[in-house]
Design a protein around this motif. Structure first.
Motif, PDB file in Angstrom:
ATOM      1  N   ALA A   4       0.829  -1.197   0.000  1.00 34.46           N
ATOM      2  CA  ALA A   4       0.000   0.000   0.000  1.00 34.46           C
ATOM      3  C   ALA A   4       0.867   1.251   0.000  1.00 34.46           C
ATOM      4  O   ALA A   4       1.983   1.259   0.515  1.00 34.46           O
ATOM      5  N   VAL A  44       3.760  -1.073   3.630  1.00 32.91           N
ATOM      6  CA  VAL A  44       3.370   0.309   3.309  1.00 32.91           C
ATOM      7  C   VAL A  44       4.623   1.054   2.856  1.00 32.91           C
ATOM      8  O   VAL A  44       5.645   1.061   3.549  1.00 32.91           O
ATOM      9  N   GLY A  59      -3.005   0.922  -3.743  1.00 32.76           N
ATOM     10  CA  GLY A  59      -2.088  -0.182  -3.907  1.00 32.76           C
ATOM     11  C   GLY A  59      -0.841   0.158  -4.690  1.00 32.76           C
ATOM     12  O   GLY A  59      -0.853   1.044  -5.552  1.00 32.76           O
ATOM     13  N   GLU A  63       1.600  -9.142   6.856  1.00 38.21           N
ATOM     14  CA  GLU A  63       0.211  -8.782   6.621  1.00 38.21           C
ATOM     15  C   GLU A  63       0.098  -7.648   5.617  1.00 38.21           C
ATOM     16  O   GLU A  63      -0.775  -7.654   4.758  1.00 38.21           O
ATOM     17  N   ARG A  64       0.991  -6.657   5.712  1.00 37.73           N
ATOM     18  CA  ARG A  64       0.921  -5.515   4.799  1.00 37.73           C
ATOM     19  C   ARG A  64       2.266  -4.818   4.723  1.00 37.73           C
ATOM     20  O   ARG A  64       2.996  -4.743   5.709  1.00 37.73           O
TER      21      ARG A  64
END
Length: 246
Positions: free
Chosen positions: A2, A181, A9, A178-179
């Protein structure tokens, strides 16, 4: 992945680079983050983060204290609920016996039949519930969890260089993140990378490493790391040891 500016995205913008999709597709009015990152650089930084930053010993210590306290609080609540059911079961049995004694003493059975059936059904229900609610034990975490985690991640990273273990290692490492950034760095033309780890996955990995002596549930899994909802309960309170910036 992200974008830290707009939340949109990150996707491939060339053969070997990633960039913010909204910034390219919708323009500066939506996002001005036009910076890119090479795939090789991204992968190297993520692997370094997993090996050296996630589950920092100090953060793990705090998390373990918070998580253990919450797990034990929930277990204490469950124990209280079990005690209430045990007391209700004892009352149902006493009341049922009183009706049996009344029949023996001469009270017509048809006058107490319905109540006896009700009490017997209640007794059976409570007994089933108690069978499914074992008495809880105190949760204790192993002090070497962070070290065990790093050891296992190191093995997985080494597995990336093996044709036989590459796919398995990739999947295991991917499950820990999980993510990702990506935000423009305050200095220079690069991107800061914030990696958010999956706490449940991290704890399971740490618990599964050799040398960690955690309590086992009846099915063989590590009971101390098995309840995802409770992990979220603690982590959701604002404590995020698995999130950091590179």
């Amino acid at each position: 992945m992200a974008c830290g500016c707009c939340g949109g995205g990150f996707a491939k913008v060339s053969k070997d680079s990633f960039g913010c999709s909204p910034a390219r597709n919708k323009g500066a009015a939506v996002c001005s983050n036009k910076r890119t990152i090479k795939q090789a650089d991204l992968e190297a930084r993520v692997l370094d983060a997993l090996a050296n930053h996630l589950m920092d010993p100090d953060a793990v210590q705090i998390f373990c204290e918070e998580y253990t306290a919450e797990r034990n609080r929930l277990k204490a609540a469950a124990a209280g609920n079990r005690k209430e059911k045990e007391q209700a079961l004892a009352r149902a049995k006493r009341d049922h016996q009183k009706l049996v004694d009344a029949i023996i003493a001469g009270i017509p059975a048809d006058q107490v039949k319905d109540r006896m059936i009700e009490l017997d059904a209640r007794r059976q229900q409570l007994e089933r519930e108690l069978e499914q609610t074992p008495a809880p034990d105190t949760v204790v975490f192993h002090p070497s969890m962070a070290e065990a985690y790093r050891e296992r991640v190191t093995r997985l990273i080494k597995g990336l260089g093996s044709a036989a273990g590459m796919e398995e290692a990739k999947e295991a490492l991917r499950a820990l993140v999980e993510r990702i950034v990506l935000t423009p760095a305050a200095e220079g033309a690069g991107l800061d990378l914030t990696l958010e780890g999956d706490l449940a996955g991290l704890l399971h990995l740490a618990a599964g490493a050799e040398g960690v002596n955690t309590k086992k549930a009846p099915d063989g899994r590590s009971e101390a790391f098995d309840i995802y909802e409770e992990i979220v309960l603690v982590a959701g309170a604002g404590f995020e040891p698995a999130t950091f910036r590179l």
